[in-house]
Design an enzyme around this catalytic site. Structure first.
Site, PDB file in Angstrom:
ATOM      1  N   CYS A 135       0.914  -1.420   0.440  1.00  0.00           N
ATOM      2  CA  CYS A 135       0.419   0.108  -0.183  1.00  0.00           C
ATOM      3  C   CYS A 135       0.890   1.447   0.404  1.00  0.00           C
ATOM      4  O   CYS A 135      -0.256   2.888  -0.370  1.00  0.00           O
ATOM      5  CB  CYS A 135      -0.622   0.114   1.264  1.00  0.00           C
ATOM      6  SG  CYS A 135      -2.366  -1.620   1.326  1.00  0.00           S
ATOM      7  N   HIS A 290      -3.729   7.151   2.056  1.00  0.00           N
ATOM      8  CA  HIS A 290      -3.822   5.425   1.662  1.00  0.00           C
ATOM      9  C   HIS A 290      -5.217   5.736   1.888  1.00  0.00           C
ATOM     10  O   HIS A 290      -5.325   5.464   3.655  1.00  0.00           O
ATOM     11  CB  HIS A 290      -2.635   4.552   2.347  1.00  0.00           C
ATOM     12  CG  HIS A 290      -3.397   3.132   2.276  1.00  0.00           C
ATOM     13  ND1 HIS A 290      -3.837   2.445   0.819  1.00  0.00           N
ATOM     14  CD2 HIS A 290      -3.196   2.285   2.548  1.00  0.00           C
ATOM     15  CE1 HIS A 290      -4.013   1.331   0.801  1.00  0.00           C
ATOM     16  NE2 HIS A 290      -4.172   0.851   2.509  1.00  0.00           N
ATOM     17  N   ASN A 320     -10.404  -0.005   0.030  1.00  0.00           N
ATOM     18  CA  ASN A 320      -8.975  -0.493   0.265  1.00  0.00           C
ATOM     19  C   ASN A 320      -8.030  -0.366  -0.797  1.00  0.00           C
ATOM     20  O   ASN A 320      -8.461  -2.340  -1.499  1.00  0.00           O
ATOM     21  CB  ASN A 320      -8.022  -1.362   1.432  1.00  0.00           C
ATOM     22  CG  ASN A 320      -6.300  -0.615   1.691  1.00  0.00           C
ATOM     23  OD1 ASN A 320      -5.965  -0.454   0.196  1.00  0.00           O
ATOM     24  ND2 ASN A 320      -6.248  -1.469   2.269  1.00  0.00           N
TER      25      ASN A 320
END
Length: 363
Positions: A135, A290, A320
């Site tokens: 990520c 993020h 996500n």
């Protein structure tokens, strides 16, 4: 300032947490953004049909829907469409690209790289490579590409974050299955005019004089593979029928440990890059974190004392998307008019490894 003095000054600016070093300002500009998300929406109500708790998903993550690639789409397909969108907005031809980086943890193949597949489809003759920092991958890739631009090795660097994360999670795991979505985002980096920066200024003053660029950044890792990982499928544990039967091809996560680590990581790394460039959170026009979990974002923003209207939130619609989440959020902010030339944008990615990356960007 003498070169030795500059070096000493930079060494002294290691992060307050002591886990990583800060990098210098990088002279470049974001010439354009792009994005692509699959058409198929998966809502929380859809997931309730397979045993997930719709209310739990909203309360614990802030997510309401996510996108899912169809069976014919792989990471390179999403990346290619985001690239085309970015090039169209930037006004350059694919043949002008002289560096192509794809940040992903869900590559089409072990080899060739997803970046090479995208490069072939675009028809550009350019070095191309994948970068996997989960990520944090987009921030890692953007910093890497910016250094190519700074050095003169690239003039049109295309950086893409692309993932098909829905294929990494187990449909029978109600805690992780709802968290992830598929998508891709891209930025094009170009040099800004070096004459606009006063080279006589000491390094510490350069960020405030830069018309655009990365004013400061930090990248780091803190090895903790057991917190967030996929057990099988690599060469340490090749996937076999027994592994498939046990679901070892799917992601496993210690959610509580990752949450606590992520909040600490975001706060420390963001404060470090701000201090290095001589700014505070009051100066930040837009915070792009993020998009892992709304509670992580809210905890960090509360610590900074920032109003939520200066924070990009799109995880409620996309979930996500790992390395795609920051460029997707940047593209959305750019197209909606939330970003203007000269704005200060604070980026921070964090994820498996564990890895993190933060940068302060003059848009």
């Amino acid at each position: 300032m003498a070169q030795e003095d500059k070096s000493n000054a930079r060494s002294a600016r290691s992060t307050q947490s002591g886990r990583s070093r800060l990098g210098p300002a990088l002279n470049m500009r974001v010439a354009g953004t792009g994005a692509y998300v699959p058409e198929h929406r998966v809502t929380n109500d859809d997931l309730a049909l397979v045993g997930c708790d719709s209310q739990w998903i909203v309360q614990r993550t802030g997510m309401r829907e996510r996108r899912r690639a169809d069976a014919s789409q792989a990471t390179s397909d999403l990346a290619y469409l985001a690239a085309i969108d970015c090039l169209s907005q930037s006004g350059i031809e694919a043949s002008d690209i002289d560096l192509l980086l794809v940040a992903t943890m869900t590559p089409d193949h072990f080899t060739p790289s997803t970046a090479c597949i995208v490069q072939q489809r675009l028809g550009c003759l350019a070095p191309a490579m994948d970068l996997n920092a989960a990520c944090s991958g987009f921030v890692y890739a953007m910093i890497t590409a910016a250094q190519f631009v700074q050095s003169g090795a690239a003039r049109n660097a295309l950086v893409i974050g692309s993932e098909v994360m829905t294929r990494t999670v187990n449909p029978s795991d109600p805690k992780t299955y709802p968290l992830f979505g598929d998508g891709a985002g891209a930025v094009l980096l170009q040099p800004c005019d070096p004459s606009e920066v006063d080279a006589s200024l000491p390094w510490e003053s350069v960020p405030k004089s830069m018309p655009s660029g990365i004013l400061s950044f930090t990248l780091g890792s803190e090895g903790s593979p057991g917190s967030l990982y996929i057990p099988a499928g690599g060469y340490r544990e090749p996937l076999n029928q027994a592994g498939l039967d046990e679901g070892r091809q799917y992601m496993r996560m210690d959610g509580r440990a990752v949450f606590k680590w992520a909040v600490r990581c975001v706060v420390d790394s963001c404060q470090d890059v701000l201090a290095a460039a001589g700014y505070t959170t009051d100066d930040v026009d837009l915070l792009v974190l993020h998009q892992a979990n709304l509670r992580i974002i809210e905890a960090a923003v509360h610590h900074f004392g920032m109003p939520m209207d200066r924070v990009v939130i799109n995880l409620d619609r996309y979930g996500n998307t790992s390395a795609a989440s920051i460029p997707l959020a940047l593209d959305e902010a750019h197209r909606s008019g939330r970003l203007a030339r000269g704005d200060l944008v604070l980026l921070c990615g964090f994820g498996a490894g564990m890895t993190w990356g933060a940068s302060l960007v003059r848009w």
